[in-house]
Scaffold this motif. Structure first.
Motif, PDB file in Angstrom:
ATOM      1  N   GLN C  86      11.136  10.327  -7.720  1.00 31.51           N
ATOM      2  CA  GLN C  86       9.868  10.666  -7.078  1.00 31.51           C
ATOM      3  C   GLN C  86       9.104   9.457  -6.561  1.00 31.51           C
ATOM      4  OE1 GLN C  86       7.600  13.560  -9.226  1.00 31.51           O
ATOM      5  NE2 GLN C  86       9.404  14.777  -9.696  1.00 31.51           N
ATOM      6  N   ILE C  87       9.842   8.673  -5.819  1.00 34.49           N
ATOM      7  CA  ILE C  87       9.225   7.590  -5.054  1.00 34.49           C
ATOM      8  C   ILE C  87       8.324   8.219  -3.987  1.00 34.49           C
ATOM      9  CG2 ILE C  87       9.842   5.832  -3.322  1.00 34.49           C
ATOM     10  CD1 ILE C  87      10.377   5.134  -6.275  1.00 34.49           C
ATOM     11  N   PHE C  88       7.240   7.550  -3.613  1.00 32.40           N
ATOM     12  CA  PHE C  88       6.459   8.032  -2.466  1.00 32.40           C
ATOM     13  C   PHE C  88       7.134   7.507  -1.203  1.00 32.40           C
ATOM     14  CE2 PHE C  88       3.356   7.838  -5.936  1.00 32.40           C
ATOM     15  CZ  PHE C  88       2.985   9.166  -5.942  1.00 32.40           C
ATOM     16  N   PRO C  89       7.828   8.382  -0.488  1.00 31.13           N
ATOM     17  CA  PRO C  89       8.712   7.891   0.581  1.00 31.13           C
ATOM     18  C   PRO C  89       7.944   7.285   1.763  1.00 31.13           C
ATOM     19  CG  PRO C  89       8.659  10.279   0.566  1.00 31.13           C
ATOM     20  CD  PRO C  89       7.897   9.826  -0.634  1.00 31.13           C
ATOM     21  N   GLN C  90       6.689   7.694   1.946  1.00 33.79           N
ATOM     22  CA  GLN C  90       5.971   7.156   3.095  1.00 33.79           C
ATOM     23  C   GLN C  90       4.999   6.051   2.708  1.00 33.79           C
ATOM     24  OE1 GLN C  90       4.464  10.593   5.265  1.00 33.79           O
ATOM     25  NE2 GLN C  90       6.301  10.442   6.512  1.00 33.79           N
ATOM     26  N   HIS C  91       5.073   5.624   1.482  1.00 33.09           N
ATOM     27  CA  HIS C  91       4.370   4.425   1.076  1.00 33.09           C
ATOM     28  C   HIS C  91       5.404   3.293   1.099  1.00 33.09           C
ATOM     29  CE1 HIS C  91       1.519   7.353  -0.456  1.00 33.09           C
ATOM     30  NE2 HIS C  91       0.673   6.411  -0.835  1.00 33.09           N
ATOM     31  N   GLU C  95       3.402  -0.717  -1.807  1.00 33.09           N
ATOM     32  CA  GLU C  95       2.376   0.284  -2.120  1.00 33.09           C
ATOM     33  C   GLU C  95       2.787   1.138  -3.312  1.00 33.09           C
ATOM     34  OE1 GLU C  95      -0.023   1.413   1.920  1.00 33.09           O
ATOM     35  OE2 GLU C  95       1.988   2.259   1.712  1.00 33.09           O
ATOM     36  N   LEU C  98       2.041  -0.890  -6.299  1.00 30.24           N
ATOM     37  CA  LEU C  98       0.598  -0.967  -6.540  1.00 30.24           C
ATOM     38  C   LEU C  98       0.042   0.358  -7.072  1.00 30.24           C
ATOM     39  CD1 LEU C  98      -0.594  -3.124  -3.522  1.00 30.24           C
ATOM     40  CD2 LEU C  98      -0.451  -3.780  -5.934  1.00 30.24           C
ATOM     41  N   LEU C  99       0.617   1.474  -6.573  1.00 33.32           N
ATOM     42  CA  LEU C  99       0.171   2.778  -7.105  1.00 33.32           C
ATOM     43  C   LEU C  99       0.456   2.858  -8.593  1.00 33.32           C
ATOM     44  CD1 LEU C  99       1.138   5.421  -4.429  1.00 33.32           C
ATOM     45  CD2 LEU C  99      -1.113   5.061  -5.437  1.00 33.32           C
ATOM     46  N   MET C 131       9.560   1.254   3.908  1.00 39.23           N
ATOM     47  CA  MET C 131       9.086   2.525   3.346  1.00 39.23           C
ATOM     48  C   MET C 131       9.947   2.876   2.124  1.00 39.23           C
ATOM     49  SD  MET C 131       6.575   3.920   4.867  1.00 39.23           S
ATOM     50  CE  MET C 131       5.607   3.245   6.216  1.00 39.23           C
TER      51      MET C 131
END
Lengths: 405, 295, 235
Positions: C86-91, C95, C98-99, C131
């Motif tokens: 569950q990586i944030f694909p558009q960060h 980022e 940092l999240l 990304m």
């Protein structure tokens, strides 16, 4: 199961219908018999709350004052007059329910109102079926008066009459290029079509007809179209806020000085000048002539002035009430018109009262319009000739129009 | 020319209104049906402060923004947060509509039914450019919309808060295990949305007049613009707003005025059918960017 | 460090996990084994506060946490690396990291942790402006772990870290976990890939349809082929 219940529901409805038809037919015989009534009941329906509250309140004030005077003076045909009032909040469904209640339970003999056009349209059928002579002192929708509503009579200038008056004024004052402006709501479409008809009647072609969506944000296109048509007069069938926006757009494109604007009564609103800006000075509206001051005068003609003083004595100056004097006068006239017709007919019988209204109306001494013009053919009372051009934003005593010069 | 400028100015405000809808949609996947009412309240309260308390424009709008922020947070607390998981529960449709109706009726009682003349910025001063008269107010509408739009993108792309908003909108549960309180973020989004609504309401009110009916006359444009631009796409909101303004402007020049809205909404429907993700989802704009695997 | 006692978990009326108990001691690597649908992820999501247990108690560092919010638990040193990463694909990669440090407000700490993360994962530093969605599966798993380490957790929980990865990468991941553990972090692991997981585990629990059916040292369970066949299918 479902089918069964549907059948039983429909049989209940059927029996109820029979019951009601039974009632109303017995009512008819009762009415015919009562040439010397003990009590005359007048129904009074209008919007007394909500956004049209001032209309219903004005009608009620007029009706109540007239009935108070009449009862103090011995009633009609020696019978006391009783008023039963209902507040429909301008809601057609409520209005229809109240009309049914007034007719079936309160046994009203006559009706004043409803005040708003849609509620009036919704209620009309039931009043006609029961042969209740109904006076419309405020509702203006053209369709309300038609051969299907043989017991309805209107005192105020209908949309069609206002449209004809506006067109007549423009033609008589020899404007060259007349532009018609209306929104696309039911009201606006009605107005536009009657204005066009009147133009045809006077043999004039409009330089342009401009329509727009009511309450739209941007009126620049409307102003541009008026300018493109090189109009010297624009006839505004618009509501106040929209009209004000158009005036402001006209000023913005530098055309307001080349133009006069004549509007129907819907254009009138208390803060029109504030909304429209300086261009408001170019706007005139049609109004009931008897209730407009002649240029330079500070009083109405004596007959109307006397009534006006009476209204003030009863309900206070304009700043003490939110209702408008001429509308109160229309409600007041509705009751006196009924009194006159019943006394002339010598009975409360609907057919006979109707006949008097159709044939002898010139004998009635009116205090709202300077006379009414009912006939067998038309139940529109307000004469086109009694609509005059008045200043839009310069009123005397906060409510009386001043005639434009 | 005149019409185009006016259309652009109105379009910028539609864009702001659509942005405010998008801010909430992106993090919650719900459409704030009370948004039209919130815009109207922004316009009415700032009018009230301007005319009754004779405040200057800046203070009045600032206070209206504050009031709207509180109002929007209350709307969230009362009609959204209590519902729990919004993907399982569509009661928000009813609660938000209800909140809107309550606001409209309250406004009608408080402010009356009569439209009010809302003053223009700089007293409606007009300057002439190549023979076209442009109101400074209209230029301010465009300017303010652009500033807010750019500011929002900077916040959303560059700050800790912005990263969290994007995280919540993409994977709310994963965001929570990062230690992000999703509810807080959504609450903040409601607050920002309310603030933007107040500004957009105050800027368009001089043109439409301030009235409790703004909910419908103006608010409906916000939803149209948001849909054209792509729901939840905050950049698309600007494209949507400006396109809607221009479509309206051009449509009213060539068809009878009454058909203008029909045409705008027809275009909206076509956009939704052809490009369900809004104009920005067209191939032309996505280039080589990776397809979003939205969960 | 973590005590789960008589916990029952369900969604609506369906119970998924029935009255389970287990514990994790400081410094251990613990594995919960179970086939698909055994309720492993449900247990983890409940521990980290995404879901509420119906009954029972969960204690973390001697504090009852069964009603705690995820952010409070992150604050107290518990981190979950979720199933499927569950990586944030558009960060961007940066980022994403940092999240991971969202609750940490001290910029200096963030900076120094970032530094040590990039030392440990040089690949992530190379790709920090890419990304998240463009990374390979193995890189994404590294990123997911790196992200969790940004708050220097005392308990690191991983939900099937080997899922969908090539065997050689799986080896790398487990080596990394061993390394993290030796730096003083307690590790709780949920796996289907019993073999590799058990190799590094101190103890293990076997979960079948919402119940713990077996408990023992990692080696024991790994060496007991019958058990492996009966409960874990092919190992």
């Amino acid at each position: 199961m479902k089918r069964k219940s549907a059948i039983s529901v429909s049989s209940i409805i059927l029996s109820l219908t029979l019951l009601f038809t039974g009632c109303s037919s017995s009512d008819d015989t009762a009415k015919e018999a009562s040439s010397k009534p003990k009590e005359i009941v007048i129904g009074n329906i209008g919007a007394m709350t909500g956004s049209s509250a001032t209309l219903g309140k004005a009608q009620s004030q007029g009706v109540d004052l007239a009935v108070k005077e009449i009862n103090a003076d011995g009633g009609i045909l020696d019978a006391k007059v009783k008023v039963v009032s209902r507040d429909d909040g301008a809601d057609p469904t409520k209005s229809k329910t109240f009309v049914e209640e007034l007719v079936d339970k309160e046994k009203v003999d006559f009706m004043v109102g409803p005040t708003n056009s849609t509620p009036a349209a919704a209620s009309m059928a039931y009043l006609q079926q029961n042969k209740i002579v109904s006076i419309l002192p405020i509702a203006t929708s053209t369709q309300l008066i038609n051969p299907n509503n043989p017991y309805a009579f209107r005192l105020i200038a209908s949309n069609a009459i206002q449209a004809e008056a506006i067109v007549k004024l423009a033609v008589e004052e020899k404007y060259k290029k007349i532009v018609l402006v209306a929104d696309t709501s039911a009201l606006g479409t009605d107005g536009m079509s009657v204005m066009k008809e009147s133009m045809k009647k006077y043999g004039v072609t409009p330089a342009a007809t401009v329509t727009y969506k009511a309450d739209d944000a941007d009126m620049t296109p409307v102003a541009e179209k008026i300018k493109d048509a090189k109009a010297d007069v624009a006839l505004f069938w618009t509501l106040g806020a929209d009209g004000a926006k158009i005036v402001r757009s006209l000023e913005r494109i530098d055309y307001i000085n080349d133009l006069d604007i004549i509007g129907y009564t819907g254009l009138v609103m208390p803060n029109f000048k504030e909304l429209a800006g300086p261009g408001a000075d170019k706007v005139t509206v049609v109004s009931a002539g008897s209730w407009a001051l002649e240029p330079g005068k500070t009083e109405l003609a004596p007959k109307y002035w006397e009534i006006y003083q009476k209204l003030i004595a009863e309900y206070g100056e304009k700043d003490k009430r939110d209702t408008s004097a001429s509308i109160i006068a229309s409600g007041y006239d509705a009751v006196y018109l009924l009194k006159w017709a019943i006394e002339k007919a010598g009975t409360t019988d609907s057919e006979k009262v109707k006949q008097v209204l159709e044939t002898d109306i010139q004998e009635f001494d009116s205090i709202y319009a300077n006379h009414y013009e009912f006939s067998k053919k038309s139940h529109e009372g307000f004469p086109v000739s009694d609509l005059v051009k008045s200043k839009m934003d310069d009123m005397a005593y906060g409510e009386l129009y001043k005639k434009a010069e | 020319m005149q019409e185009i400028v006016t259309a652009l100015a109105n379009g910028s405000i539609y864009a702001l209104m659509a942005l405010a809808i998008g801010i909430i949609y992106s993090t919650t996947q719900i459409i704030n049906f009370a948004h039209g009412s919130v815009i109207m309240i922004g316009a009415m309260t700032s009018y009230w402060l301007l005319s009754i308390f004779h405040m200057n424009y800046f203070t009045a709008i600032l206070l209206a923004v504050l009031i709207n922020i509180i109002l929007s947070m209350v709307i969230y607390k009362v009609s959204v947060e209590k519902l729990g998981d919004l993907t399982q529960n569509s009661s928000w449709i009813v609660t938000l509509f209800g909140a809107g109706i309550i606001l409209d009726n309250t406004a009608r009682i408080l402010f009356g039914t009569e439209p009010k003349a809302y003053p223009f910025l700089f007293d409606g001063h007009v300057i002439s450019i190549f023979g076209t008269k442009i109101m400074i107010h209209e230029m301010m509408m465009i300017l303010v919309a652009v500033i807010i739009g750019v500011l929002y993108q900077i916040v959303i792309q560059k700050t800790n808060f912005g990263r969290a908003v994007r995280a919540v909108s993409f994977r709310p549960d994963t965001a929570r295990i990062m230690g992000i309180r999703s509810n807080r973020i959504v609450l903040m989004c409601f607050a920002i949305s309310g603030a933007v609504a107040a500004i957009s309401g105050a800027l368009i009110a001089p043109i439409t007049f301030a009235s409790y009916t703004m909910t419908y006359s103006v608010g409906i444009k916000a939803f149209a613009a948001a849909l054209i631009g792509g729901l939840g796409n905050t950049k698309g909101a600007f494209i949507g707003g400006i396109s809607l303004g221009l479509i309206e402007g051009i449509a009213s020049m060539i068809v009878p005025g009454g058909l203008k809205d029909a045409i705008s909404f027809l275009i909206m429907i076509i956009v939704i059918i052809v490009l369900p993700g809004g104009i920005l989802s067209a191939k032309l704009f996505t280039k080589g960017e990776l397809k979003t695997e939205k969960i | 460090m973590l005590q789960v006692e008589n916990v029952t978990i369900g969604y609506g009326k369906t119970e998924v996990v029935h009255n389970i108990s287990f514990h994790v001691k400081k410094g251990e690597i613990i594995t919960i084994l179970g086939a698909n649908g055994a309720g492993k992820s449900t247990i983890l999501n409940t521990i980290v506060g995404l879901h509420q247990a119906k009954e029972g108690s969960i204690r973390f560092q001697d504090k009852e946490i069964s009603k705690a919010r995820p952010d409070q638990l992150v604050q107290n040193g518990m981190r979950l690396v979720p199933e499927g990463r569950q990586i944030f694909p558009q960060h961007t990669v940066m980022e994403n990291i940092l999240l991971g440090a969202y609750i940490e407000k001290n910029a200096k700490k963030i900076h120094s942790r970032l530094h040590s993360i990039f030392e440990r994962f040089p690949r992530l530093e190379e790709r920090k402006n890419q990304m998240g969605g463009t990374l390979s599966g193995g890189e994404q798993q590294m990123l997911a772990i790196a992200r969790a380490l940004m708050t220097e957790p005392s308990l690191l929980i991983l939900d099937e870290p080997s899922l969908g990865l090539a065997p050689i990468i799986v080896g790398e991941v487990f080596a990394l976990l061993k390394q993290i553990s030796s730096s003083g972090v307690t590790v709780l692991l949920v796996e289907q890939m019993a073999n590799s997981a058990l190799k590094i585990s101190d103890r293990a629990y076997v979960l079948e349809t919402g119940r713990i059916v077996l408990e023992g040292r990692g080696e024991e369970i790994r060496n007991n082929a019958d058990i492996a066949k009966a409960y874990l299918g092919n190992v």
